[in-house]
Motif scaffolding. Structure first.
Motif, mmCIF file in Angstrom:
data_model
loop_
_atom_site.group_PDB
_atom_site.id
_atom_site.type_symbol
_atom_site.label_atom_id
_atom_site.label_comp_id
_atom_site.label_asym_id
_atom_site.label_seq_id
_atom_site.Cartn_x
_atom_site.Cartn_y
_atom_site.Cartn_z
ATOM 1 N N ILE A 7 153.235 108.776 101.740
ATOM 2 C CA ILE A 7 153.561 107.527 102.440
ATOM 3 C C ILE A 7 154.675 106.783 101.698
ATOM 4 O O ILE A 7 155.572 106.213 102.321
ATOM 5 N N CYS A 8 154.644 106.809 100.369
ATOM 6 C CA CYS A 8 155.728 106.218 99.571
ATOM 7 C C CYS A 8 157.052 106.898 99.906
ATOM 8 O O CYS A 8 158.096 106.239 100.003
ATOM 9 N N GLY A 9 157.012 108.212 100.083
ATOM 10 C CA GLY A 9 158.222 108.943 100.454
ATOM 11 C C GLY A 9 158.747 108.521 101.820
ATOM 12 O O GLY A 9 159.954 108.344 102.000
ATOM 13 N N ILE A 10 157.847 108.333 102.761
ATOM 14 C CA ILE A 10 158.240 107.872 104.099
ATOM 15 C C ILE A 10 158.839 106.471 104.008
ATOM 16 O O ILE A 10 159.845 106.164 104.664
ATOM 17 N N TYR A 11 158.230 105.631 103.186
ATOM 18 C CA TYR A 11 158.727 104.267 102.955
ATOM 19 C C TYR A 11 160.166 104.310 102.435
ATOM 20 O O TYR A 11 161.047 103.609 102.949
ATOM 21 N N CYS A 12 160.423 105.156 101.436
ATOM 22 C CA CYS A 12 161.779 105.280 100.874
ATOM 23 C C CYS A 12 162.748 105.852 101.894
ATOM 24 O O CYS A 12 163.896 105.386 101.993
ATOM 25 N N PHE A 15 163.804 103.181 104.251
ATOM 26 C CA PHE A 15 164.783 102.259 103.676
ATOM 27 C C PHE A 15 166.160 102.913 103.545
ATOM 28 O O PHE A 15 167.183 102.230 103.674
ATOM 29 N N ALA A 16 166.204 104.211 103.317
ATOM 30 C CA ALA A 16 167.495 104.901 103.290
ATOM 31 C C ALA A 16 168.158 104.799 104.668
ATOM 32 O O ALA A 16 169.351 104.470 104.768
ATOM 33 N N VAL A 17 167.388 105.039 105.705
ATOM 34 C CA VAL A 17 167.925 104.949 107.067
ATOM 35 C C VAL A 17 168.349 103.509 107.368
ATOM 36 O O VAL A 17 169.429 103.267 107.928
ATOM 37 N N PHE A 54 167.006 105.978 97.284
ATOM 38 C CA PHE A 54 165.884 106.055 98.218
ATOM 39 C C PHE A 54 165.649 107.491 98.675
ATOM 40 O O PHE A 54 164.498 107.938 98.772
ATOM 41 N N LEU A 55 166.722 108.225 98.953
ATOM 42 C CA LEU A 55 166.562 109.620 99.360
ATOM 43 C C LEU A 55 166.007 110.474 98.224
ATOM 44 O O LEU A 55 165.164 111.350 98.453
ATOM 45 N N LEU A 56 166.469 110.228 97.002
ATOM 46 C CA LEU A 56 165.951 110.963 95.849
ATOM 47 C C LEU A 56 164.458 110.713 95.674
ATOM 48 O O LEU A 56 163.678 111.655 95.488
ATOM 49 N N PHE A 57 164.049 109.452 95.742
ATOM 50 C CA PHE A 57 162.627 109.161 95.573
ATOM 51 C C PHE A 57 161.797 109.697 96.729
ATOM 52 O O PHE A 57 160.668 110.151 96.527
ATOM 53 N N ALA A 58 162.339 109.680 97.929
ATOM 54 C CA ALA A 58 161.625 110.282 99.061
ATOM 55 C C ALA A 58 161.419 111.773 98.795
ATOM 56 O O ALA A 58 160.306 112.296 98.972
ATOM 57 N N LEU A 59 162.465 112.439 98.349
ATOM 58 C CA LEU A 59 162.373 113.862 98.045
ATOM 59 C C LEU A 59 161.335 114.127 96.951
ATOM 60 O O LEU A 59 160.516 115.049 97.068
ATOM 61 N N LEU A 60 161.348 113.333 95.901
ATOM 62 C CA LEU A 60 160.355 113.484 94.832
ATOM 63 C C LEU A 60 158.936 113.316 95.372
ATOM 64 O O LEU A 60 158.029 114.087 95.028
#
Length: 123
Positions: A7-12, A15-17, A54-60
């Motif tokens: 869910i944190c990844g979806i959140y990030c 925000f990237a979008v 944001f994309l990096l953290f989503a990927l992580l």
């Protein structure tokens, strides 16, 4: 807890979008022309770097949810993002002191991000 990290990844990712839309949402093509050349460049550079983060953290979060939940480095990264979102919440009160529903909504969303990233660290 891995589900919370996803869910944190979806959140990030959201925000990237959202930041990708800044040029259109805030009419940057015309509005940024009011700034000096360096300030105009800085605004856009900071925004593109935020999109990257944001994309990096989503990927992580999508690729390593278990590691983020169970390792000291994972806790540090999640805790760091929690502090990032808490700081962003505080900055709402410093830089956007306006009584507007969108500002209040964003403040709640930023605070939720701080809590969301903190949950896997505390549990």
């Amino acid at each position: 807890m891995a589900t919370i990290v996803i869910i944190c990844g979806i959140y990030c990712l959201a925000f990237a979008v959202f930041h990708l839309w800044f040029w259109r949402l805030f009419s940057w093509k015309t509005e940024l022309l009011k700034l000096s050349f360096p300030n105009r460049a800085i605004m856009q550079i900071l925004n593109t770097r935020l999109i990257y983060v944001f994309l990096l953290f989503a990927l992580l979060c999508f690729c390593f949810p278990q590691e983020l939940c169970t390792t000291p480095m994972g806790h540090l990264l999640l805790g760091g993002m929690s502090v990032f979102w808490m700081g962003r919440t505080i900055e709402q009160f410093v830089f956007l002191r306006r009584n507007h529903p969108y500002i209040h909504l964003l403040t709640l969303v930023f605070a939720a991000g701080a809590v969301l990233f903190l949950i896997p660290v505390l549990c």
